[in-house]
Write a protein that holds these residues in place. Structure first.
Motif, PDB file in Angstrom:
ATOM      1  N   PRO A  85       0.855  -1.196   0.000  1.00  0.00           N
ATOM      2  CA  PRO A  85       0.000   0.000   0.000  1.00  0.00           C
ATOM      3  C   PRO A  85       0.889   1.244   0.000  1.00  0.00           C
ATOM      4  CG  PRO A  85      -0.275  -1.266   2.045  1.00  0.00           C
ATOM      5  CD  PRO A  85       0.746  -1.974   1.208  1.00  0.00           C
ATOM      6  N   SER A  86       0.726   2.091  -0.999  1.00  0.00           N
ATOM      7  CA  SER A  86       1.621   3.247  -1.154  1.00  0.00           C
ATOM      8  C   SER A  86       1.483   4.261  -0.027  1.00  0.00           C
ATOM      9  CB  SER A  86       1.398   3.926  -2.504  1.00  0.00           C
ATOM     10  OG  SER A  86       0.064   4.355  -2.617  1.00  0.00           O
ATOM     11  N   ASP A  87       0.393   4.237   0.715  1.00  0.00           N
ATOM     12  CA  ASP A  87       0.254   5.174   1.829  1.00  0.00           C
ATOM     13  C   ASP A  87       0.904   4.656   3.112  1.00  0.00           C
ATOM     14  OD1 ASP A  87      -1.591   3.113   2.116  1.00  0.00           O
ATOM     15  OD2 ASP A  87      -3.113   4.409   3.043  1.00  0.00           O
ATOM     16  N   ALA A  88       1.398   3.397   3.100  1.00  0.00           N
ATOM     17  CA  ALA A  88       1.981   2.824   4.310  1.00  0.00           C
ATOM     18  C   ALA A  88       3.458   2.490   4.195  1.00  0.00           C
ATOM     19  CB  ALA A  88       1.210   1.555   4.685  1.00  0.00           C
ATOM     20  N   HIS A  89       3.956   2.281   2.973  1.00  0.00           N
ATOM     21  CA  HIS A  89       5.339   1.819   2.794  1.00  0.00           C
ATOM     22  C   HIS A  89       6.006   2.512   1.615  1.00  0.00           C
ATOM     23  CE1 HIS A  89       4.435  -1.447   5.542  1.00  0.00           C
ATOM     24  NE2 HIS A  89       3.383  -1.740   4.807  1.00  0.00           N
ATOM     25  N   THR A  90       7.327   2.435   1.617  1.00  0.00           N
ATOM     26  CA  THR A  90       8.131   2.806   0.462  1.00  0.00           C
ATOM     27  C   THR A  90       9.208   1.743   0.316  1.00  0.00           C
ATOM     28  OG1 THR A  90       9.668   4.138   1.787  1.00  0.00           O
ATOM     29  CG2 THR A  90       7.800   5.299   0.776  1.00  0.00           C
ATOM     30  N   VAL A  91       9.928   1.795  -0.770  1.00  0.00           N
ATOM     31  CA  VAL A  91      11.073   0.917  -0.991  1.00  0.00           C
ATOM     32  C   VAL A  91      12.256   1.833  -1.245  1.00  0.00           C
ATOM     33  CG1 VAL A  91      12.097  -0.866  -2.440  1.00  0.00           C
ATOM     34  CG2 VAL A  91       9.621  -0.850  -2.042  1.00  0.00           C
ATOM     35  N   LEU A  92      13.304   1.647  -0.471  1.00  0.00           N
ATOM     36  CA  LEU A  92      14.527   2.425  -0.672  1.00  0.00           C
ATOM     37  C   LEU A  92      15.672   1.472  -0.955  1.00  0.00           C
ATOM     38  CD1 LEU A  92      14.312   4.943   2.333  1.00  0.00           C
ATOM     39  CD2 LEU A  92      13.450   5.240   0.006  1.00  0.00           C
ATOM     40  N   LYS A  93      16.448   1.782  -1.991  1.00  0.00           N
ATOM     41  CA  LYS A  93      17.695   1.065  -2.239  1.00  0.00           C
ATOM     42  C   LYS A  93      18.781   1.874  -1.551  1.00  0.00           C
ATOM     43  CE  LYS A  93      20.674  -0.980  -5.633  1.00  0.00           C
ATOM     44  NZ  LYS A  93      21.022  -1.178  -7.012  1.00  0.00           N
ATOM     45  N   VAL A  94      19.532   1.213  -0.663  1.00  0.00           N
ATOM     46  CA  VAL A  94      20.514   1.910   0.166  1.00  0.00           C
ATOM     47  C   VAL A  94      21.847   1.176   0.150  1.00  0.00           C
ATOM     48  CG1 VAL A  94      18.738   2.890   1.710  1.00  0.00           C
ATOM     49  CG2 VAL A  94      19.742   0.669   2.245  1.00  0.00           C
ATOM     50  N   ASN A  95      22.856   1.774   0.776  1.00  0.00           N
ATOM     51  CA  ASN A  95      24.137   1.088   0.932  1.00  0.00           C
ATOM     52  C   ASN A  95      24.088   0.228   2.198  1.00  0.00           C
ATOM     53  OD1 ASN A  95      24.804   2.708   3.214  1.00  0.00           O
ATOM     54  ND2 ASN A  95      25.701   4.261   1.897  1.00  0.00           N
ATOM     55  N   ARG A  96      25.120  -0.562   2.418  1.00  0.00           N
ATOM     56  CA  ARG A  96      25.121  -1.493   3.551  1.00  0.00           C
ATOM     57  C   ARG A  96      25.014  -0.774   4.890  1.00  0.00           C
ATOM     58  NH1 ARG A  96      28.716  -6.835   4.571  1.00  0.00           N
ATOM     59  NH2 ARG A  96      27.900  -7.291   6.623  1.00  0.00           N
ATOM     60  N   GLN A  97      25.719   0.329   5.059  1.00  0.00           N
ATOM     61  CA  GLN A  97      25.682   1.046   6.334  1.00  0.00           C
ATOM     62  C   GLN A  97      24.276   1.562   6.627  1.00  0.00           C
ATOM     63  OE1 GLN A  97      28.006   1.667   3.860  1.00  0.00           O
ATOM     64  NE2 GLN A  97      29.634   0.504   4.867  1.00  0.00           N
ATOM     65  N   ASP A  98      23.615   2.123   5.635  1.00  0.00           N
ATOM     66  CA  ASP A  98      22.248   2.614   5.830  1.00  0.00           C
ATOM     67  C   ASP A  98      21.277   1.451   6.036  1.00  0.00           C
ATOM     68  OD1 ASP A  98      23.087   5.242   5.691  1.00  0.00           O
ATOM     69  OD2 ASP A  98      22.589   5.463   3.573  1.00  0.00           O
ATOM     70  N   PHE A  99      21.549   0.337   5.410  1.00  0.00           N
ATOM     71  CA  PHE A  99      20.745  -0.868   5.614  1.00  0.00           C
ATOM     72  C   PHE A  99      20.827  -1.305   7.077  1.00  0.00           C
ATOM     73  CE2 PHE A  99      20.911  -5.492   6.086  1.00  0.00           C
ATOM     74  CZ  PHE A  99      19.676  -5.870   5.603  1.00  0.00           C
ATOM     75  N   GLU A 100      22.046  -1.433   7.574  1.00  0.00           N
ATOM     76  CA  GLU A 100      22.229  -1.910   8.944  1.00  0.00           C
ATOM     77  C   GLU A 100      21.620  -0.964   9.972  1.00  0.00           C
ATOM     78  OE1 GLU A 100      26.452  -2.561   9.088  1.00  0.00           O
ATOM     79  OE2 GLU A 100      26.273  -4.528   8.152  1.00  0.00           O
ATOM     80  N   ALA A 101      21.690   0.344   9.731  1.00  0.00           N
ATOM     81  CA  ALA A 101      21.194   1.338  10.685  1.00  0.00           C
ATOM     82  C   ALA A 101      19.754   1.786  10.388  1.00  0.00           C
ATOM     83  CB  ALA A 101      22.119   2.555  10.676  1.00  0.00           C
ATOM     84  N   CYS A 102      19.164   1.286   9.323  1.00  0.00           N
ATOM     85  CA  CYS A 102      17.818   1.706   8.884  1.00  0.00           C
ATOM     86  C   CYS A 102      17.747   3.217   8.656  1.00  0.00           C
ATOM     87  CB  CYS A 102      16.745   1.249   9.880  1.00  0.00           C
ATOM     88  SG  CYS A 102      16.402  -0.518   9.796  1.00  0.00           S
ATOM     89  N   HIS A 103      18.814   3.774   8.072  1.00  0.00           N
ATOM     90  CA  HIS A 103      18.808   5.195   7.712  1.00  0.00           C
ATOM     91  C   HIS A 103      18.108   5.368   6.373  1.00  0.00           C
ATOM     92  CE1 HIS A 103      22.551   6.055  10.375  1.00  0.00           C
ATOM     93  NE2 HIS A 103      21.430   6.125  11.060  1.00  0.00           N
ATOM     94  N   ASN A 104      17.151   6.275   6.324  1.00  0.00           N
ATOM     95  CA  ASN A 104      16.377   6.443   5.107  1.00  0.00           C
ATOM     96  C   ASN A 104      16.627   7.759   4.383  1.00  0.00           C
ATOM     97  OD1 ASN A 104      15.094   8.285   6.729  1.00  0.00           O
ATOM     98  ND2 ASN A 104      13.177   7.136   6.890  1.00  0.00           N
ATOM     99  N   SER A 105      17.619   8.520   4.820  1.00  0.00           N
ATOM    100  CA  SER A 105      17.826   9.852   4.237  1.00  0.00           C
ATOM    101  C   SER A 105      18.864   9.893   3.116  1.00  0.00           C
ATOM    102  CB  SER A 105      18.221  10.833   5.343  1.00  0.00           C
ATOM    103  OG  SER A 105      19.425  10.406   5.961  1.00  0.00           O
ATOM    104  N   ASN A 106      19.501   8.778   2.814  1.00  0.00           N
ATOM    105  CA  ASN A 106      20.581   8.790   1.833  1.00  0.00           C
ATOM    106  C   ASN A 106      20.398   7.678   0.797  1.00  0.00           C
ATOM    107  OD1 ASN A 106      23.002   9.780   0.771  1.00  0.00           O
ATOM    108  ND2 ASN A 106      24.215   8.276   1.894  1.00  0.00           N
ATOM    109  N   SER A 107      19.172   7.457   0.348  1.00  0.00           N
ATOM    110  CA  SER A 107      18.908   6.326  -0.545  1.00  0.00           C
ATOM    111  C   SER A 107      19.464   6.583  -1.945  1.00  0.00           C
ATOM    112  CB  SER A 107      17.411   6.051  -0.618  1.00  0.00           C
ATOM    113  OG  SER A 107      16.743   7.126  -1.209  1.00  0.00           O
ATOM    114  N   MET A 108      19.809   5.490  -2.619  1.00  0.00           N
ATOM    115  CA  MET A 108      20.276   5.542  -4.004  1.00  0.00           C
ATOM    116  C   MET A 108      19.094   5.573  -4.960  1.00  0.00           C
ATOM    117  SD  MET A 108      23.327   2.795  -3.949  1.00  0.00           S
ATOM    118  CE  MET A 108      23.359   2.019  -2.349  1.00  0.00           C
ATOM    119  N   ALA A 109      17.966   5.009  -4.523  1.00  0.00           N
ATOM    120  CA  ALA A 109      16.732   5.003  -5.308  1.00  0.00           C
ATOM    121  C   ALA A 109      15.563   4.902  -4.342  1.00  0.00           C
ATOM    122  CB  ALA A 109      16.715   3.827  -6.279  1.00  0.00           C
ATOM    123  N   SER A 110      14.451   5.515  -4.726  1.00  0.00           N
ATOM    124  CA  SER A 110      13.266   5.522  -3.872  1.00  0.00           C
ATOM    125  C   SER A 110      12.041   5.193  -4.724  1.00  0.00           C
ATOM    126  CB  SER A 110      13.116   6.900  -3.229  1.00  0.00           C
ATOM    127  OG  SER A 110      11.927   6.978  -2.491  1.00  0.00           O
TER     128      SER A 110
END
Length: 200
Positions: free
Chosen positions: A65-90
Motif C-alpha cells: 500500500p503506497s500510503d503505508a510503505h516505500t522501498v529504498l535502495k541503500v548502501n550497507r551502512q544505511d541498511f544496517e542502521a535503517c537510515h532512510n535519508s541517503n537512498s540511491m533510489a526511492s
C-alpha cells in the motif's frame, strides 16, 4: 531446391535462437504477503531472500500500500542502521519494479524507520548469469549474519555457487531453495522463432 535451402536456413536460425535464449526472473518480494510490516504479516524478508538466486537481468516486484510503505535502495551502512535519508533510489507507487542490472550486493529497506527496524529490509547478492562464454565460478562464502541477525549477501565477486563446505567459521552455509518461488519466466528471443516459423 531453393525451398529446401530456405528450410535448412530457417531450422539453423531456430536452433541458434533456442541455444542463446536468456531467461530473466521476476521475483515477487515476500511472495503472497508482498512488501508489508513484518510485525503484522509474520514474514522474514531475510529468509525470503535466502530462498532465491538472483542474476543480472532479474527483477524484484514490490507490492505494497503506497500510503503505508516505500522501498529504498541503500548502501550497507544505511541498511544496517535503517537510515532512510541517503537512498540511491526511492519507490513509492505501490507496485515497484526494480531491475537488477548489475552484479554485487543490493540492499533494500522500507522508508518507514519503525518498519525497517522490525525487519522490513533485506540484502541480496546479484551474480552474472552463466553462459557459454563465462569463466568458471570461484568458491564463495555463505552470507554472514550481521549484529542484528539479518543475513548479509556474500562479498562482491562471489560466485553463485554456495555449498556447506565453503562456509566460513563453521557456520552453516545456505544454498538457494529449489522451487517454491513466486516468479515469472521471461524468455528473450522467442519473437525470432515466430519470424523463422513464418519463413517456412
Amino acid at each position: 531446391m531453393a525451398r529446401a535451402g530456405k528450410m535448412i536456413l530457417a531450422a539453423a536460425i531456430a536452433v541458434l535462437c533456442c541455444c542463446s535464449v536468456a531467461s530473466a526472473t521476476r521475483y515477487i518480494v515476500g511472495d503472497e504477503v508482498g512488501w508489508s510490516d513484518p510485525s503484522m504479516s509474520n514474514v522474514s524478508y531475510a529468509d525470503w531472500a535466502l530462498k532465491h538466486r538472483f542474476h543480472v537481468g532479474d527483477s524484484l516486484v514490490f507490492k505494497y500500500p503506497s500510503d503505508a510503505h516505500t522501498v529504498l535502495k541503500v548502501n550497507r551502512q544505511d541498511f544496517e542502521a535503517c537510515h532512510n535519508s541517503n537512498s540511491m533510489a526511492s519507490y513509492k507507487d505501490g507496485e515497484s519494479i526494480v531491475h537488477l542490472s548489475s552484479a554485487g550486493p543490493h540492499w533494500f529497506i522500507c522508508g518507514e524507520t519503525s518498519h525497517c527496524n522490525q525487519g522490513q529490509k533485506f540484502g541480496i547478492m546479484v551474480v552474472e548469469r552463466r553462459g557459454r562464454h563465462s569463466r568458471a565460478p570461484s568458491p564463495s562464502p555463505a552470507p554472514a549474519p550481521s549484529a542484528g541477525g539479518e543475513v548479509m549477501p556474500a562479498p562482491v565477486g562471489a560466485s553463485d555457487e554456495i555449498s556447506p563446505a565453503s562456509s566460513p567459521g563453521g557456520a552453516p552455509a545456505i544454498a538457494p531453495a529449489a522451487g517454491g518461488a513466486t516468479m515469472n519466466r521471461v524468455f528473450a528471443g522467442s519473437s525470432l522463432l515466430v519470424i523463422v516459423a513464418a519463413l517456412i
